[in-house]
Every structure is written in C-alpha cells, then in structure tokens.
Write a protein that holds these residues in place. Sequence first.
Motif, PDB file in Angstrom:
ATOM      1  N   LEU A   2      -2.440  -0.473 -11.582  1.00 20.71           N
ATOM      2  CA  LEU A   2      -3.358  -0.900 -10.520  1.00 20.71           C
ATOM      3  C   LEU A   2      -4.789  -0.959 -11.050  1.00 20.71           C
ATOM      4  N   SER A   3      -5.599  -1.794 -10.417  1.00 29.78           N
ATOM      5  CA  SER A   3      -7.009  -1.877 -10.785  1.00 29.78           C
ATOM      6  C   SER A   3      -7.730  -0.603 -10.351  1.00 29.78           C
ATOM      7  N   LYS A   4      -8.911  -0.369 -10.931  1.00 31.83           N
ATOM      8  CA  LYS A   4      -9.702   0.800 -10.548  1.00 31.83           C
ATOM      9  C   LYS A   4     -10.051   0.790  -9.053  1.00 31.83           C
ATOM     10  N   PRO A   5     -10.480  -0.353  -8.497  1.00 28.78           N
ATOM     11  CA  PRO A   5     -10.775  -0.362  -7.055  1.00 28.78           C
ATOM     12  C   PRO A   5      -9.546  -0.042  -6.205  1.00 28.78           C
ATOM     13  N   THR A   6      -8.380  -0.562  -6.590  1.00 21.21           N
ATOM     14  CA  THR A   6      -7.163  -0.283  -5.828  1.00 21.21           C
ATOM     15  C   THR A   6      -6.793   1.185  -5.948  1.00 21.21           C
ATOM     16  N   ALA A   7      -6.919   1.750  -7.147  1.00 22.45           N
ATOM     17  CA  ALA A   7      -6.638   3.175  -7.335  1.00 22.45           C
ATOM     18  C   ALA A   7      -7.605   4.018  -6.503  1.00 22.45           C
ATOM     19  N   PRO A  35      -2.803  17.204 -12.103  1.00 20.40           N
ATOM     20  CA  PRO A  35      -4.059  16.519 -11.787  1.00 20.40           C
ATOM     21  C   PRO A  35      -4.329  15.338 -12.716  1.00 20.40           C
ATOM     22  N   LEU A  36      -4.731  14.215 -12.098  1.00 16.71           N
ATOM     23  CA  LEU A  36      -5.037  12.989 -12.828  1.00 16.71           C
ATOM     24  C   LEU A  36      -6.326  12.387 -12.292  1.00 16.71           C
ATOM     25  N   SER A  37      -6.989  11.643 -13.140  1.00 10.29           N
ATOM     26  CA  SER A  37      -8.190  10.916 -12.722  1.00 10.29           C
ATOM     27  C   SER A  37      -7.792   9.583 -12.095  1.00 10.29           C
ATOM     28  N   ARG A  38      -8.726   8.988 -11.404  1.00 14.33           N
ATOM     29  CA  ARG A  38      -8.520   7.665 -10.823  1.00 14.33           C
ATOM     30  C   ARG A  38      -8.149   6.654 -11.901  1.00 14.33           C
ATOM     31  N   THR A  39      -8.869   6.723 -13.024  1.00 16.51           N
ATOM     32  CA  THR A  39      -8.613   5.791 -14.118  1.00 16.51           C
ATOM     33  C   THR A  39      -7.202   5.964 -14.668  1.00 16.51           C
ATOM     34  N   ARG A  40      -6.772   7.204 -14.849  1.00 17.86           N
ATOM     35  CA  ARG A  40      -5.432   7.469 -15.388  1.00 17.86           C
ATOM     36  C   ARG A  40      -4.357   7.008 -14.407  1.00 17.86           C
ATOM     37  N   ILE A  41      -4.557   7.235 -13.114  1.00 13.32           N
ATOM     38  CA  ILE A  41      -3.596   6.753 -12.114  1.00 13.32           C
ATOM     39  C   ILE A  41      -3.518   5.239 -12.173  1.00 13.32           C
ATOM     40  N   GLY A  42      -4.670   4.587 -12.295  1.00  4.38           N
ATOM     41  CA  GLY A  42      -4.687   3.128 -12.404  1.00  4.38           C
ATOM     42  C   GLY A  42      -3.910   2.637 -13.612  1.00  4.38           C
ATOM     43  N   LYS A  43      -4.103   3.301 -14.759  1.00 12.03           N
ATOM     44  CA  LYS A  43      -3.396   2.883 -15.981  1.00 12.03           C
ATOM     45  C   LYS A  43      -1.893   3.118 -15.870  1.00 12.03           C
ATOM     46  N   LEU A  44      -1.503   4.261 -15.321  1.00 13.95           N
ATOM     47  CA  LEU A  44      -0.073   4.583 -15.227  1.00 13.95           C
ATOM     48  C   LEU A  44       0.660   3.710 -14.214  1.00 13.95           C
ATOM     49  N   THR A  45      -0.045   3.272 -13.176  1.00 17.52           N
ATOM     50  CA  THR A  45       0.589   2.432 -12.156  1.00 17.52           C
ATOM     51  C   THR A  45       0.385   0.946 -12.409  1.00 17.52           C
ATOM     52  N   ARG A  64       0.836  -1.203   0.000  1.00 17.72           N
ATOM     53  CA  ARG A  64       0.000   0.000   0.000  1.00 17.72           C
ATOM     54  C   ARG A  64       0.871   1.253   0.000  1.00 17.72           C
ATOM     55  N   ALA A  65       1.896   1.266   0.838  1.00 14.02           N
ATOM     56  CA  ALA A  65       2.792   2.426   0.901  1.00 14.02           C
ATOM     57  C   ALA A  65       3.490   2.654  -0.437  1.00 14.02           C
ATOM     58  N   MET A  66       3.917   1.571  -1.076  1.00 14.90           N
ATOM     59  CA  MET A  66       4.567   1.703  -2.388  1.00 14.90           C
ATOM     60  C   MET A  66       3.591   2.234  -3.436  1.00 14.90           C
ATOM     61  N   ASN A  67       2.373   1.741  -3.431  1.00 13.58           N
ATOM     62  CA  ASN A  67       1.361   2.218  -4.378  1.00 13.58           C
ATOM     63  C   ASN A  67       1.024   3.686  -4.124  1.00 13.58           C
ATOM     64  N   ASP A  68       0.879   4.048  -2.853  1.00 12.64           N
ATOM     65  CA  ASP A  68       0.572   5.437  -2.510  1.00 12.64           C
ATOM     66  C   ASP A  68       1.691   6.354  -2.997  1.00 12.64           C
ATOM     67  N   ARG A  69       2.935   5.943  -2.769  1.00 14.60           N
ATOM     68  CA  ARG A  69       4.084   6.747  -3.194  1.00 14.60           C
ATOM     69  C   ARG A  69       4.124   6.864  -4.721  1.00 14.60           C
TER      70      ARG A  69
END
Length: 104
Positions: free
Chosen positions: A50-55, A38-48, A22-27
């Motif tokens: 991570l799944s949408k729920p995790t983002a 500024p980024l959307s949840r979906t864009r953060i998920g795609k760039l990392t 979690r700490a690594m994902n948050d960082r």
Amino acid sequence: MAGTTGTPPGGAGTPGTPRVLRAMNDRAALDLLLEHGPLSRTRIGKLTGLSKPTASQLLARLEAAGLVLATGTSEGRPGPNAQLYAVNPAAAYAAGLDVTPRRI
C-alpha cells in the motif's frame, strides 16, 4: 432500501467496493502487526504493497477503532524516528465453552 447503493442488507459491501477493500487492507495490517509486533507506517506500507497515504489512513481507522496503539518510535536509523504501531491487547477477548451431550 437495500441494494440501491450496491450494499447488501448486512452492510458488508460487495466485492471490489471501497468498503470491502478498506476492510481487507485493515485486516492485512492487523495480521502483520500480530505476526511481526510493532511496525511503522512505512513498513506496513511496504509489507502490504500500500502507498504511504493509504497506510496512514488505515492506521488512523484502526487507532480510532481502538484496535491499534502508537507504542513508541523506531531508533538507530538515519533520519527522523518513525512512529510504531502495535495491536491493542485490550481490544481482543477470547472465551471457551466445553459442550458435551450432558453439560455445557
């Protein structure tokens, strides 16, 4: 008692534990927001990756900690506008110290 739950006395967790992941994902998300703005949840998920729920969960954690803010919504795309998130500028402070042999 330290060590009985796999958490060292400092509480940082051990490699591979959910807490460390979690700490690594948050960082990673904070780094992306600092780099891209500024980024959307979906864009953060795609760039990392991570799944949408995790983002969503990591953004909720960061928002609850006061590290990110909802800054508006995306526009100009088909479909509903997405909530945008950015780093909270009030959450970071920096200080400098000039240390020499004769003074601080």
